[in-house]
Design a protein around this motif. Sequence first.
Motif, PDB file in Angstrom:
ATOM      1  N   GLN A  35       2.135  -8.483   4.024  1.00  0.00           N
ATOM      2  CA  GLN A  35       2.147  -9.933   4.257  1.00  0.00           C
ATOM      3  C   GLN A  35       3.112 -10.630   3.305  1.00  0.00           C
ATOM      4  N   LYS A  36       3.157 -10.168   2.059  1.00  0.00           N
ATOM      5  CA  LYS A  36       4.070 -10.742   1.060  1.00  0.00           C
ATOM      6  C   LYS A  36       5.527 -10.510   1.477  1.00  0.00           C
ATOM      7  N   LEU A  37       5.829  -9.300   1.954  1.00  0.00           N
ATOM      8  CA  LEU A  37       7.187  -9.006   2.430  1.00  0.00           C
ATOM      9  C   LEU A  37       7.575  -9.926   3.588  1.00  0.00           C
ATOM     10  N   ILE A  38       6.630 -10.136   4.492  1.00  0.00           N
ATOM     11  CA  ILE A  38       6.885 -10.970   5.670  1.00  0.00           C
ATOM     12  C   ILE A  38       7.099 -12.424   5.261  1.00  0.00           C
ATOM     13  N   GLU A  39       6.204 -12.916   4.419  1.00  0.00           N
ATOM     14  CA  GLU A  39       6.255 -14.327   4.012  1.00  0.00           C
ATOM     15  C   GLU A  39       7.495 -14.656   3.190  1.00  0.00           C
ATOM     16  N   GLU A  40       7.876 -13.752   2.297  1.00  0.00           N
ATOM     17  CA  GLU A  40       9.041 -14.025   1.443  1.00  0.00           C
ATOM     18  C   GLU A  40      10.330 -14.035   2.249  1.00  0.00           C
ATOM     19  N   GLY A  41      10.392 -13.235   3.302  1.00  0.00           N
ATOM     20  CA  GLY A  41      11.534 -13.249   4.201  1.00  0.00           C
ATOM     21  C   GLY A  41      12.846 -12.803   3.592  1.00  0.00           C
ATOM     22  N   GLU A  42      12.813 -12.126   2.465  1.00  0.00           N
ATOM     23  CA  GLU A  42      14.051 -11.699   1.802  1.00  0.00           C
ATOM     24  C   GLU A  42      14.602 -10.389   2.360  1.00  0.00           C
ATOM     25  N   LEU A  43      13.739  -9.613   2.993  1.00  0.00           N
ATOM     26  CA  LEU A  43      14.157  -8.318   3.517  1.00  0.00           C
ATOM     27  C   LEU A  43      14.208  -8.350   5.038  1.00  0.00           C
ATOM     28  N   ASN A  44      15.044  -7.500   5.592  1.00  0.00           N
ATOM     29  CA  ASN A  44      15.120  -7.347   7.033  1.00  0.00           C
ATOM     30  C   ASN A  44      13.889  -6.555   7.481  1.00  0.00           C
ATOM     31  N   LEU A  45      13.018  -7.178   8.273  1.00  0.00           N
ATOM     32  CA  LEU A  45      11.769  -6.533   8.664  1.00  0.00           C
ATOM     33  C   LEU A  45      11.996  -5.269   9.497  1.00  0.00           C
ATOM     34  N   TYR A  46      13.069  -5.230  10.273  1.00  0.00           N
ATOM     35  CA  TYR A  46      13.371  -4.019  11.033  1.00  0.00           C
ATOM     36  C   TYR A  46      13.690  -2.865  10.079  1.00  0.00           C
ATOM     37  N   GLU A  47      14.432  -3.168   9.044  1.00  0.00           N
ATOM     38  CA  GLU A  47      14.781  -2.136   8.069  1.00  0.00           C
ATOM     39  C   GLU A  47      13.542  -1.667   7.306  1.00  0.00           C
ATOM     40  N   VAL A  48      12.714  -2.596   6.883  1.00  0.00           N
ATOM     41  CA  VAL A  48      11.488  -2.249   6.161  1.00  0.00           C
ATOM     42  C   VAL A  48      10.579  -1.414   7.063  1.00  0.00           C
ATOM     43  N   TYR A  49      10.474  -1.815   8.324  1.00  0.00           N
ATOM     44  CA  TYR A  49       9.654  -1.048   9.274  1.00  0.00           C
ATOM     45  C   TYR A  49      10.217   0.363   9.448  1.00  0.00           C
ATOM     46  N   ALA A  50      11.523   0.473   9.622  1.00  0.00           N
ATOM     47  CA  ALA A  50      12.162   1.781   9.805  1.00  0.00           C
ATOM     48  C   ALA A  50      11.896   2.682   8.600  1.00  0.00           C
ATOM     49  N   GLN A  51      11.998   2.112   7.413  1.00  0.00           N
ATOM     50  CA  GLN A  51      11.764   2.918   6.209  1.00  0.00           C
ATOM     51  C   GLN A  51      10.289   3.304   6.089  1.00  0.00           C
ATOM     52  N   SER A  52       9.389   2.408   6.501  1.00  0.00           N
ATOM     53  CA  SER A  52       7.962   2.746   6.422  1.00  0.00           C
ATOM     54  C   SER A  52       7.617   3.868   7.398  1.00  0.00           C
ATOM     55  N   VAL A  53       8.263   3.879   8.564  1.00  0.00           N
ATOM     56  CA  VAL A  53       8.052   4.960   9.531  1.00  0.00           C
ATOM     57  C   VAL A  53       8.531   6.284   8.940  1.00  0.00           C
ATOM     58  N   ARG A  54       9.674   6.255   8.272  1.00  0.00           N
ATOM     59  CA  ARG A  54      10.208   7.474   7.648  1.00  0.00           C
ATOM     60  C   ARG A  54       9.284   7.961   6.524  1.00  0.00           C
ATOM     61  N   LEU A  55       8.808   7.035   5.702  1.00  0.00           N
ATOM     62  CA  LEU A  55       7.898   7.407   4.620  1.00  0.00           C
ATOM     63  C   LEU A  55       6.599   7.996   5.167  1.00  0.00           C
ATOM     64  N   LYS A  56       6.066   7.368   6.224  1.00  0.00           N
ATOM     65  CA  LYS A  56       4.836   7.869   6.834  1.00  0.00           C
ATOM     66  C   LYS A  56       5.039   9.291   7.351  1.00  0.00           C
ATOM     67  N   GLU A  57       6.179   9.556   7.973  1.00  0.00           N
ATOM     68  CA  GLU A  57       6.477  10.897   8.485  1.00  0.00           C
ATOM     69  C   GLU A  57       6.566  11.891   7.343  1.00  0.00           C
ATOM     70  N   ALA A  58       7.215  11.495   6.248  1.00  0.00           N
ATOM     71  CA  ALA A  58       7.331  12.386   5.089  1.00  0.00           C
ATOM     72  C   ALA A  58       5.958  12.724   4.528  1.00  0.00           C
ATOM     73  N   ILE A  59       5.113  11.731   4.367  1.00  0.00           N
ATOM     74  CA  ILE A  59       3.766  11.949   3.834  1.00  0.00           C
ATOM     75  C   ILE A  59       2.946  12.814   4.789  1.00  0.00           C
ATOM     76  N   THR A  60       3.097  12.609   6.095  1.00  0.00           N
ATOM     77  CA  THR A  60       2.379  13.416   7.085  1.00  0.00           C
ATOM     78  C   THR A  60       2.768  14.888   6.978  1.00  0.00           C
ATOM     79  N   VAL A  61       4.059  15.165   6.830  1.00  0.00           N
ATOM     80  CA  VAL A  61       4.531  16.545   6.709  1.00  0.00           C
ATOM     81  C   VAL A  61       4.024  17.160   5.407  1.00  0.00           C
ATOM     82  N   ILE A  62       4.098  16.410   4.317  1.00  0.00           N
ATOM     83  CA  ILE A  62       3.602  16.919   3.029  1.00  0.00           C
ATOM     84  C   ILE A  62       2.114  17.237   3.122  1.00  0.00           C
ATOM     85  N   GLU A  63       1.350  16.318   3.693  1.00  0.00           N
ATOM     86  CA  GLU A  63      -0.092  16.526   3.849  1.00  0.00           C
ATOM     87  C   GLU A  63      -0.371  17.781   4.673  1.00  0.00           C
ATOM     88  N   SER A  64       0.336  17.956   5.766  1.00  0.00           N
ATOM     89  CA  SER A  64       0.140  19.107   6.638  1.00  0.00           C
ATOM     90  C   SER A  64       0.425  20.415   5.903  1.00  0.00           C
TER      91      SER A  64
END
Length: 145
Positions: A35-64
């Motif tokens: 919510q803070k990222l969204i409200e501050e509006g300083e970052l490109n939300l598409y880029e932040v979303y893309a990076q969060s998807v990549r991080l989630k995939e990395a964590i999923t593979v590590i967990e597996s």
Amino acid sequence: MSKDLFFLMREEEVATLNFLPTKKEIQQTSKTFAQKLIEEGELNLYEVYAQSVRLKEAITVIESELIDKLPNEAFESFGIKAVYRSGGDTINYSEDEVYQALKKDLDNRTELLKLAQKQEVIDMYGNEVPKVSTTPRKSSLAVSF
């Protein structure tokens, strides 16, 4: 960017939580962080979303990979509790001839009901196939990279 996002998330987490946060604490601080990222509006939300998807995939593979190396036993450690559950058996219904016949009839009826959504249909017994109601599915965003 993903490294920066991770450090921002970690900094936020460390500032507001103890070392071993609970699941609810993680969820709440993550929601607050987003919510803070969204409200501050300083970052490109598409880029932040893309990076969060990549991080989630990395964590999923590590967990597996880690799960594959853990013994098949319950444990409680570092604030989590894990219970090993055996996969069990699945009954092979399709080996039964009566089941196969009923399933085929059900599949045929399903196709007639689908067709009846678009046009008038009569089944093999001479009955009109009703146009049944529909339930909307939840929309989603399909992501690939």
